[in-house]
Motif scaffolding. Structure first.
Motif, PDB file in Angstrom:
ATOM      1  N   LYS A  57       0.834  -1.205   0.000  1.00 12.97           N
ATOM      2  CA  LYS A  57       0.000   0.000   0.000  1.00 12.97           C
ATOM      3  C   LYS A  57       0.867   1.254   0.000  1.00 12.97           C
ATOM      4  O   LYS A  57       0.591   2.213  -0.729  1.00 12.97           O
ATOM      5  CB  LYS A  57      -0.931  -0.007   1.214  1.00 12.97           C
ATOM      6  CG  LYS A  57      -1.926   1.117   1.225  1.00 12.97           C
ATOM      7  CD  LYS A  57      -2.900   0.986   2.388  1.00 12.97           C
ATOM      8  CE  LYS A  57      -3.929   2.097   2.334  1.00 12.97           C
ATOM      9  NZ  LYS A  57      -4.944   1.939   3.386  1.00 12.97           N
ATOM     10  N   SER A  61       1.048   3.941  -3.131  1.00 10.17           N
ATOM     11  CA  SER A  61       0.617   5.303  -2.788  1.00 10.17           C
ATOM     12  C   SER A  61       1.644   6.360  -3.191  1.00 10.17           C
ATOM     13  O   SER A  61       1.354   7.556  -3.122  1.00 10.17           O
ATOM     14  CB  SER A  61       0.353   5.413  -1.279  1.00 10.17           C
ATOM     15  OG  SER A  61      -0.720   4.584  -0.908  1.00 10.17           O
ATOM     16  N   LYS A  97      -4.984  -1.733 -13.615  1.00 11.71           N
ATOM     17  CA  LYS A  97      -4.189  -2.143 -12.464  1.00 11.71           C
ATOM     18  C   LYS A  97      -2.759  -1.680 -12.677  1.00 11.71           C
ATOM     19  O   LYS A  97      -2.341  -1.385 -13.788  1.00 11.71           O
ATOM     20  CB  LYS A  97      -4.218  -3.658 -12.301  1.00 11.71           C
ATOM     21  CG  LYS A  97      -3.504  -4.387 -13.417  1.00 11.71           C
ATOM     22  CD  LYS A  97      -3.280  -5.834 -13.094  1.00 11.71           C
ATOM     23  CE  LYS A  97      -2.693  -6.671 -14.191  1.00 11.71           C
ATOM     24  NZ  LYS A  97      -1.928  -6.046 -15.225  1.00 11.71           N
ATOM     25  N   HIS A 176      -2.121  -3.740  -7.690  1.00 14.00           N
ATOM     26  CA  HIS A 176      -2.986  -2.730  -7.076  1.00 14.00           C
ATOM     27  C   HIS A 176      -4.092  -2.388  -8.080  1.00 14.00           C
ATOM     28  O   HIS A 176      -3.815  -1.943  -9.195  1.00 14.00           O
ATOM     29  CB  HIS A 176      -2.183  -1.474  -6.741  1.00 14.00           C
ATOM     30  CG  HIS A 176      -3.031  -0.353  -6.262  1.00 14.00           C
ATOM     31  ND1 HIS A 176      -3.111   0.851  -6.908  1.00 14.00           N
ATOM     32  CD2 HIS A 176      -3.860  -0.255  -5.182  1.00 14.00           C
ATOM     33  CE1 HIS A 176      -3.939   1.642  -6.263  1.00 14.00           C
ATOM     34  NE2 HIS A 176      -4.407   0.994  -5.223  1.00 14.00           N
ATOM     35  N   TYR A 177      -5.327  -2.643  -7.669  1.00 16.91           N
ATOM     36  CA  TYR A 177      -6.504  -2.302  -8.469  1.00 16.91           C
ATOM     37  C   TYR A 177      -7.196  -1.150  -7.769  1.00 16.91           C
ATOM     38  O   TYR A 177      -7.796  -1.349  -6.705  1.00 16.91           O
ATOM     39  CB  TYR A 177      -7.476  -3.494  -8.556  1.00 16.91           C
ATOM     40  CG  TYR A 177      -6.935  -4.668  -9.322  1.00 16.91           C
ATOM     41  CD1 TYR A 177      -7.190  -4.796 -10.678  1.00 16.91           C
ATOM     42  CD2 TYR A 177      -6.185  -5.658  -8.697  1.00 16.91           C
ATOM     43  CE1 TYR A 177      -6.718  -5.881 -11.390  1.00 16.91           C
ATOM     44  CE2 TYR A 177      -5.710  -6.744  -9.402  1.00 16.91           C
ATOM     45  CZ  TYR A 177      -5.975  -6.846 -10.747  1.00 16.91           C
ATOM     46  OH  TYR A 177      -5.500  -7.929 -11.448  1.00 16.91           O
ATOM     47  N   PRO A 178      -7.131   0.051  -8.313  1.00 22.03           N
ATOM     48  CA  PRO A 178      -7.808   1.175  -7.659  1.00 22.03           C
ATOM     49  C   PRO A 178      -9.321   0.962  -7.691  1.00 22.03           C
ATOM     50  O   PRO A 178      -9.863   0.451  -8.659  1.00 22.03           O
ATOM     51  CB  PRO A 178      -7.416   2.388  -8.487  1.00 22.03           C
ATOM     52  CG  PRO A 178      -6.585   1.913  -9.596  1.00 22.03           C
ATOM     53  CD  PRO A 178      -6.437   0.423  -9.516  1.00 22.03           C
ATOM     54  N   GLY A 179      -9.983   1.337  -6.625  1.00 23.57           N
ATOM     55  CA  GLY A 179     -11.427   1.181  -6.564  1.00 23.57           C
ATOM     56  C   GLY A 179     -12.137   2.062  -7.561  1.00 23.57           C
ATOM     57  O   GLY A 179     -11.711   3.189  -7.841  1.00 23.57           O
ATOM     58  N   THR A 180     -13.184   1.538  -8.181  1.00 25.12           N
ATOM     59  CA  THR A 180     -13.995   2.341  -9.085  1.00 25.12           C
ATOM     60  C   THR A 180     -15.455   2.065  -8.800  1.00 25.12           C
ATOM     61  O   THR A 180     -15.821   1.040  -8.310  1.00 25.12           O
ATOM     62  CB  THR A 180     -13.727   1.988 -10.577  1.00 25.12           C
ATOM     63  OG1 THR A 180     -13.929   0.587 -10.753  1.00 25.12           O
ATOM     64  CG2 THR A 180     -12.330   2.371 -10.972  1.00 25.12           C
TER      65      THR A 180
END
Length: 180
Positions: A57, A61, A97, A176-180
């Protein structure tokens, strides 16, 4: 799952089971019936898993320019959003991703670590955490491959005897899959 579709429950394979023949049989059935299974009691402590997620994370980031300093080369390093495409027939250009690849420290006869690591100034615990996790996962893989050999009605040391484990080409892939 949508509507009233039946929910698939994947089998659990207990890596700590003393009954290796039963475990191998369960792996075979899971692979034939589902193609997947969950591996439990693999010996990797929850604290280690939490550290890996925390450090991942922190890395994902970071600003893009900091991550791009570790751009993908020799099958290691950072891949930005949309850089890879799992389904080439997709109308979407690239997968939603980003990832980071870590491989064996020593590649072939080279004595140079081909992995790319964030600076200790940026992420002081990252490298040690990921190297430790990589080694632990490799040990789990070696245990599992022995059971897979049994599941295929081979000697449990089959893969070791043919040299499949001498220079492992196992890669750790953090996603890492950013939230959508």
């Amino acid at each position: 799952m949508a509507g009233n579709a039946e929910q698939l429950e994947l089998p659990l394979i207990d890596l700590s089971s003393p009954d290796r023949a039963c475990s191998a049989k369960s792996i075979r059935k899971a692979c034939v019936d589902h193609g997947f299974f969950y591996l439990v009691n693999h010996g990797i402590e929850e604290l280690v898993l939490q550290q890996v997620f925390q450090e991942s994370k922190k890395f994902f980031s970071l600003p893009l320019d900091e991550k791009m300093k570790l751009g993908y080369k020799d099958h290691r390093g950072y891949t930005p959003m949309f850089a890879e495409t799992l389904d080439p027939s997709s109308k979407i250009k690239g997968d939603f991703k980003e990832g980071f690849y870590i491989g064996p420290a020593k590649f072939s006869d080279s004595q140079v670590d081909a992995n790319q690591w964030p600076s200790d100034d940026v992420l002081p615990c990252w490298r040690a955490t990921m190297e430790s996790y990589y080694e632990k996962m490799l040990a789990v893989g070696k245990s599992l491959i022995s059971l897979i050999a049994l599941a295929l009605d081979l000697d449990d040391l089959f893969f070791e005897k043919i040299g499949a484990l001498y220079q492992p080409m196992a890669f750790l892939r953090l996603l890492h899959y950013p939230g959508t």
